[in-house]
Write a protein that holds these residues in place. Structure first.
Motif, PDB file in Angstrom:
ATOM      1  N   ALA A  78       0.832  -1.205   0.000  1.00  0.00           N
ATOM      2  CA  ALA A  78       0.000   0.000   0.000  1.00  0.00           C
ATOM      3  C   ALA A  78       0.867   1.255   0.000  1.00  0.00           C
ATOM      4  N   LEU A  79       0.542   2.209  -0.853  1.00  0.00           N
ATOM      5  CA  LEU A  79       1.297   3.456  -0.930  1.00  0.00           C
ATOM      6  C   LEU A  79       0.829   4.425   0.150  1.00  0.00           C
ATOM      7  N   ILE A  80       1.773   4.972   0.888  1.00  0.00           N
ATOM      8  CA  ILE A  80       1.467   5.932   1.946  1.00  0.00           C
ATOM      9  C   ILE A  80       1.875   7.324   1.464  1.00  0.00           C
ATOM     10  N   PRO A  81       0.969   8.311   1.517  1.00  0.00           N
ATOM     11  CA  PRO A  81       1.308   9.654   1.025  1.00  0.00           C
ATOM     12  C   PRO A  81       2.409  10.319   1.847  1.00  0.00           C
ATOM     13  N   TRP A  82       3.157  11.184   1.175  1.00  0.00           N
ATOM     14  CA  TRP A  82       4.122  12.072   1.813  1.00  0.00           C
ATOM     15  C   TRP A  82       3.473  13.457   1.904  1.00  0.00           C
ATOM     16  N   SER A  83       3.685  14.168   3.013  1.00  0.00           N
ATOM     17  CA  SER A  83       3.054  15.486   3.150  1.00  0.00           C
ATOM     18  C   SER A  83       3.903  16.418   4.015  1.00  0.00           C
ATOM     19  N   ALA A  84       3.663  17.715   3.829  1.00  0.00           N
ATOM     20  CA  ALA A  84       4.354  18.744   4.607  1.00  0.00           C
ATOM     21  C   ALA A  84       3.582  20.052   4.476  1.00  0.00           C
ATOM     22  N   GLN A  85       3.861  20.983   5.371  1.00  0.00           N
ATOM     23  CA  GLN A  85       3.298  22.324   5.285  1.00  0.00           C
ATOM     24  C   GLN A  85       4.401  23.270   4.823  1.00  0.00           C
ATOM     25  N   LEU A  86       4.198  23.905   3.680  1.00  0.00           N
ATOM     26  CA  LEU A  86       5.170  24.856   3.138  1.00  0.00           C
ATOM     27  C   LEU A  86       4.827  26.261   3.621  1.00  0.00           C
ATOM     28  N   SER A  87       5.852  27.073   3.889  1.00  0.00           N
ATOM     29  CA  SER A  87       5.604  28.440   4.354  1.00  0.00           C
ATOM     30  C   SER A  87       6.751  29.355   3.932  1.00  0.00           C
ATOM     31  N   GLY A  88       6.491  30.658   3.961  1.00  0.00           N
ATOM     32  CA  GLY A  88       7.516  31.637   3.619  1.00  0.00           C
ATOM     33  C   GLY A  88       7.916  31.630   2.162  1.00  0.00           C
ATOM     34  N   LEU A  89       7.035  31.172   1.283  1.00  0.00           N
ATOM     35  CA  LEU A  89       7.385  31.030  -0.134  1.00  0.00           C
ATOM     36  C   LEU A  89       7.482  32.376  -0.861  1.00  0.00           C
ATOM     37  N   GLN A  90       6.783  33.394  -0.352  1.00  0.00           N
ATOM     38  CA  GLN A  90       6.814  34.689  -1.029  1.00  0.00           C
ATOM     39  C   GLN A  90       8.198  35.332  -0.989  1.00  0.00           C
ATOM     40  N   ALA A  91       9.047  34.873  -0.077  1.00  0.00           N
ATOM     41  CA  ALA A  91      10.422  35.378  -0.034  1.00  0.00           C
ATOM     42  C   ALA A  91      11.208  34.924  -1.264  1.00  0.00           C
ATOM     43  N   PHE A  92      10.658  33.944  -1.970  1.00  0.00           N
ATOM     44  CA  PHE A  92      11.316  33.404  -3.167  1.00  0.00           C
ATOM     45  C   PHE A  92      10.490  33.673  -4.425  1.00  0.00           C
ATOM     46  N   LYS A  93       9.702  34.737  -4.403  1.00  0.00           N
ATOM     47  CA  LYS A  93       8.861  35.080  -5.546  1.00  0.00           C
ATOM     48  C   LYS A  93       9.705  35.232  -6.814  1.00  0.00           C
ATOM     49  N   GLY A  94       9.245  34.603  -7.889  1.00  0.00           N
ATOM     50  CA  GLY A  94       9.983  34.646  -9.145  1.00  0.00           C
ATOM     51  C   GLY A  94      10.980  33.512  -9.310  1.00  0.00           C
ATOM     52  N   LYS A  95      11.201  32.746  -8.237  1.00  0.00           N
ATOM     53  CA  LYS A  95      12.102  31.591  -8.294  1.00  0.00           C
ATOM     54  C   LYS A  95      11.288  30.323  -8.593  1.00  0.00           C
ATOM     55  N   ASN A  96      11.973  29.200  -8.677  1.00  0.00           N
ATOM     56  CA  ASN A  96      11.315  27.907  -8.864  1.00  0.00           C
ATOM     57  C   ASN A  96      11.565  27.015  -7.657  1.00  0.00           C
ATOM     58  N   GLY A  97      10.502  26.365  -7.195  1.00  0.00           N
ATOM     59  CA  GLY A  97      10.625  25.381  -6.123  1.00  0.00           C
ATOM     60  C   GLY A  97      10.529  23.989  -6.728  1.00  0.00           C
ATOM     61  N   ALA A  98      11.189  23.011  -6.115  1.00  0.00           N
ATOM     62  CA  ALA A  98      11.212  21.666  -6.680  1.00  0.00           C
ATOM     63  C   ALA A  98      10.800  20.622  -5.653  1.00  0.00           C
ATOM     64  N   LEU A  99       9.936  19.702  -6.086  1.00  0.00           N
ATOM     65  CA  LEU A  99       9.628  18.512  -5.301  1.00  0.00           C
ATOM     66  C   LEU A  99      10.637  17.452  -5.708  1.00  0.00           C
ATOM     67  N   THR A 100      11.365  16.900  -4.741  1.00  0.00           N
ATOM     68  CA  THR A 100      12.457  15.979  -5.037  1.00  0.00           C
ATOM     69  C   THR A 100      12.336  14.722  -4.195  1.00  0.00           C
ATOM     70  N   ALA A 101      13.021  13.657  -4.612  1.00  0.00           N
ATOM     71  CA  ALA A 101      12.975  12.392  -3.876  1.00  0.00           C
ATOM     72  C   ALA A 101      14.334  11.710  -3.878  1.00  0.00           C
ATOM     73  N   ASN A 102      14.604  11.010  -2.777  1.00  0.00           N
ATOM     74  CA  ASN A 102      15.796  10.189  -2.647  1.00  0.00           C
ATOM     75  C   ASN A 102      15.360   8.728  -2.684  1.00  0.00           C
ATOM     76  N   TYR A 103      16.078   7.907  -3.449  1.00  0.00           N
ATOM     77  CA  TYR A 103      15.672   6.516  -3.660  1.00  0.00           C
ATOM     78  C   TYR A 103      16.700   5.546  -3.096  1.00  0.00           C
ATOM     79  N   PRO A 104      16.248   4.334  -2.719  1.00  0.00           N
ATOM     80  CA  PRO A 104      17.175   3.317  -2.217  1.00  0.00           C
ATOM     81  C   PRO A 104      18.305   3.069  -3.218  1.00  0.00           C
ATOM     82  N   GLY A 105      19.505   2.948  -2.696  1.00  0.00           N
ATOM     83  CA  GLY A 105      20.674   2.729  -3.555  1.00  0.00           C
ATOM     84  C   GLY A 105      21.391   4.007  -3.929  1.00  0.00           C
ATOM     85  N   ASP A 106      20.690   5.154  -3.800  1.00  0.00           N
ATOM     86  CA  ASP A 106      21.318   6.444  -4.091  1.00  0.00           C
ATOM     87  C   ASP A 106      22.047   6.965  -2.855  1.00  0.00           C
TER      88      ASP A 106
END
Length: 229
Positions: A188-216
């Protein structure tokens, strides 16, 4: 609105590796669609782990609108969420390969012709940019955009990930998984979650969702989605 464009013989519908991959349509069985809203969702069924991507093309001038499609997978269903940039005729080209195939070039397996009779009242909202690893079975619950947003919750399924994080420049948000319930199997897949905040300090930039995998290496994170802020 201009008249319906003529498509080359054999262009619409399934072809190539469609049947070999075990793909089938769920929501729209006809490749010729008339849609009366500025958004729509097309759902496909897969029988084996399959990576799928798509391209939205204006049939009038061949302009591509990849940023207005979100492709994601849940419970052997592939969902294509579409935001039309304006009214008119669009070609939706779908590409697929087995998840085990390491090729980054996916062959075309199905084509739709969609007439959107009602465009958006303003600028259509673009989806996050999707990278190769995302196409292998990830699913985004929310958010679909972070443009102009200072705080938001993020919830996502990332099969096989050891760790998931959202980063923008040197700021990192670590996503957490809830504990597995007793009635949930190991698969069964379990969701990943978080609360993001303070993003307006980076207005005009790009944010990335990233993952680390077994073996890396523990410091190696692969980009899944890119959000304009």
């Amino acid at each position: 609105m201009s008249g319906k464009p003529e498509m080359p013989h054999g262009y619409l519908g399934p072809h190539g590796k469609w049947e070999e991959l075990g793909l089938s349509t769920v929501t729209h069985n006809s490749p010729d669609i008339r849609n009366h809203e500025p958004t729509m969702k097309i759902t496909l069924k897969i029988t084996n782990p399959t990576k799928v991507t798509a391209n939205l093309i204006d049939a009038k001038d061949e302009k591509e609108y990849r940023e207005y499609i979100l492709t994601q997978t849940l419970d052997k269903l592939v969902h294509l969420d579409i935001h039309f940039p304006h009214a008119g005729f669009f070609k939706l080209q779908i590409y697929a390969l087995p998840s085990s195939d390491e090729s980054t070039s996916l062959p075309n397996v199905y084509n739709y012709l969609i007439q959107c009779t009602k465009g958006p009242s303003g600028q259509a909202a673009a989806f996050p940019k999707q990278f190769t690893q995302w196409k292998g079975g990830c699913y985004l619950f929310h958010p679909f955009t972070l443009k102009g947003v200072d705080a938001a919750g993020i919830k996502v399924l990332v099969p096989g990930a050891k760790a998931v994080a959202f980063c923008v420049e040197d700021k990192w948000f670590t996503l957490e998984q809830r504990a597995r319930q007793k009635d949930e199997g190991e698969d069964a897949l379990i969701p990943w979650s978080a609360q993001l905040s303070g993003l307006q300090a980076f207005k005009g930039k790009n944010g990335a969702l990233t993952a680390n995998y077994p073996g890396d290496d523990e410091t190696k994170y692969t980009s899944l989605l890119q959000y304009p802020l």
